[in-house]
Design a protein around this motif. Structure first.
Motif, short mmCIF file in Angstrom:
data_model
loop_
_atom_site.label_atom_id
_atom_site.label_comp_id
_atom_site.label_asym_id
_atom_site.label_seq_id
_atom_site.Cartn_x
_atom_site.Cartn_y
_atom_site.Cartn_z
N VAL A 64 0.85 -1.19 0.00
CA VAL A 64 0.00 0.00 0.00
C VAL A 64 0.88 1.24 0.00
N GLY A 65 0.75 2.08 -1.02
CA GLY A 65 1.44 3.36 -1.03
C GLY A 65 0.71 4.36 -0.15
N ARG A 89 6.08 6.73 2.04
CA ARG A 89 6.45 5.32 2.20
C ARG A 89 5.46 4.39 1.53
N ILE A 90 5.88 3.11 1.45
CA ILE A 90 5.03 1.99 1.05
C ILE A 90 5.00 1.01 2.20
N ARG A 150 4.59 -3.63 8.17
CA ARG A 150 5.97 -3.16 8.14
C ARG A 150 6.15 -2.16 7.02
N VAL A 151 7.22 -1.40 7.10
CA VAL A 151 7.56 -0.45 6.04
C VAL A 151 8.35 -1.19 4.98
N VAL A 206 11.91 -1.47 -5.35
CA VAL A 206 11.96 -2.83 -4.84
C VAL A 206 12.00 -2.79 -3.32
N GLU A 207 11.75 -3.94 -2.70
CA GLU A 207 11.68 -3.99 -1.23
C GLU A 207 12.97 -3.46 -0.62
N GLY A 208 12.81 -2.61 0.38
CA GLY A 208 13.95 -1.92 0.98
C GLY A 208 14.04 -0.48 0.56
N GLY A 209 13.36 -0.13 -0.53
CA GLY A 209 13.27 1.27 -0.93
C GLY A 209 14.17 1.68 -2.08
N THR A 210 14.94 0.75 -2.64
CA THR A 210 15.79 1.12 -3.77
C THR A 210 14.94 1.43 -5.00
#
Length: 293
Positions: free
Chosen positions: A161-162, A168-169, A184-185, A234-238
């Motif tokens: 969810v954005g 954040r997502i 979790r973020v 991608v997961e982690g925010g990259t």
């Protein structure tokens, strides 16, 4: 900046693009309708008229269309004869206009809401996410979200969810009985807001995640509502890919015959009155390397 083609033009404000059964579907907030078209925009059809302002789209396992009706806070269902009926009534649950939606394989719809009167200038408030079951039952399944917006369900059962005003997502594990657990973020682009004024918070956002879609390698494409760009995260925010659009964009979807056409909903701004008065919104398309999930 990528090469974009205009697939659909002369709309008010487009949102919630979805690729479904060989066609691109989308809502026009102030055109009060849901439409679909061929991959290239030809054979444009009106699929539903929604006086309560359409937004998120999805389908039940039996193929019936679900559409968010924002201002009366209902999820509507299109019956085989084309009529729209109330599928779920969130008017006593949602703290603001309801917005985007994801529907899982069992027909459960996960619906976000503004949480406050955005167009009326009210202060930002965190809000909840609700589940509408196939029988119409409405259940709150998460809270503390900063304008939950574009969402998607991964093949392994995670709801992304954005949060437009949250930088954040978020991610949740989706249980067999439809609960959301392990919040979790999934990606953070900046701090949560400390001010409640939209005029202060909006220009300070690093990324304002709006409509979104998943690709086959786990990338989450988001329309950055303040950055005039499409981002693959991608997961982690990259951020692995950034496509400048040269115009504000508010939602995206992967589709086309090979799943590699990235559609984007573009408009000069998101303000209700100028968008109601003009038909400047467009559905854009460009090509990407990784196909839809």
């Amino acid at each position: 900046m990528a090469d974009f083609t205009t697939v659909v033009s002369d709309a008010h404000f487009l949102e919630a693009p979805r690729w479904h059964e060989g066609r691109i579907w989308f809502s026009d907030f102030y055109g009060l309708g849901v439409s679909s078209a061929n991959e290239d925009g030809s054979d444009l059809r009106v699929e539903a008229e929604v006086p309560g302002q359409p937004s998120g789209l999805g389908w039940l396992p039996d193929g019936r269309l679900l559409v968010v009706s924002m201002t009366d806070r209902r999820v509507l269902r299109r019956e085989p004869d084309g009529t729209l009926v109330t599928h779920g009534d969130l008017s006593k649950h949602a703290a603001g206009p309801i917005n985007d939606m994801s529907v899982d394989a069992r027909g459960r719809a996960y619906v976000g809401n503004f949480g406050f009167d955005l167009m009326g200038g009210a202060p930002i408030e965190p809000t909840s996410l609700h589940r509408v079951d196939p029988d119409g039952t409405v259940t709150e399944v998460a809270d503390g979200l900063w304008f939950p917006n574009g969402s998607a369900i991964t093949p392994d059962g995670v709801l992304l969810v954005g949060e437009t005003f949250g930088n954040r997502i978020s991610a949740f594990d989706l249980t067999d009985d439809g609960r959301l657990t392990n919040h979790r973020v999934w990606a953070s682009f900046g701090p949560l807001p400390t001010d409640r004024s939209v005029e202060v918070v909006l220009p300070a956002l690093a990324v304002a995640p709006d409509g979104a879609c998943l690709d086959a390698e786990g990338g989450f494409w988001i329309a950055d509502a303040t950055g005039s760009r499409l981002l693959r995260v991608v997961e982690g925010g990259t951020i692995t890919d950034e496509i400048e659009t040269g115009t504000p964009v508010y939602a995206c979807a992967l589709g086309g015959a090979d799943g590699r056409t990235l559609y984007a909903c573009a408009a000069p701004d998101f303000h209700a009155e100028p968008r109601k008065a003009a038909t400047e919104a467009r559905l854009l398309a460009t090509r990407v390397a990784v196909p839809a999930a």
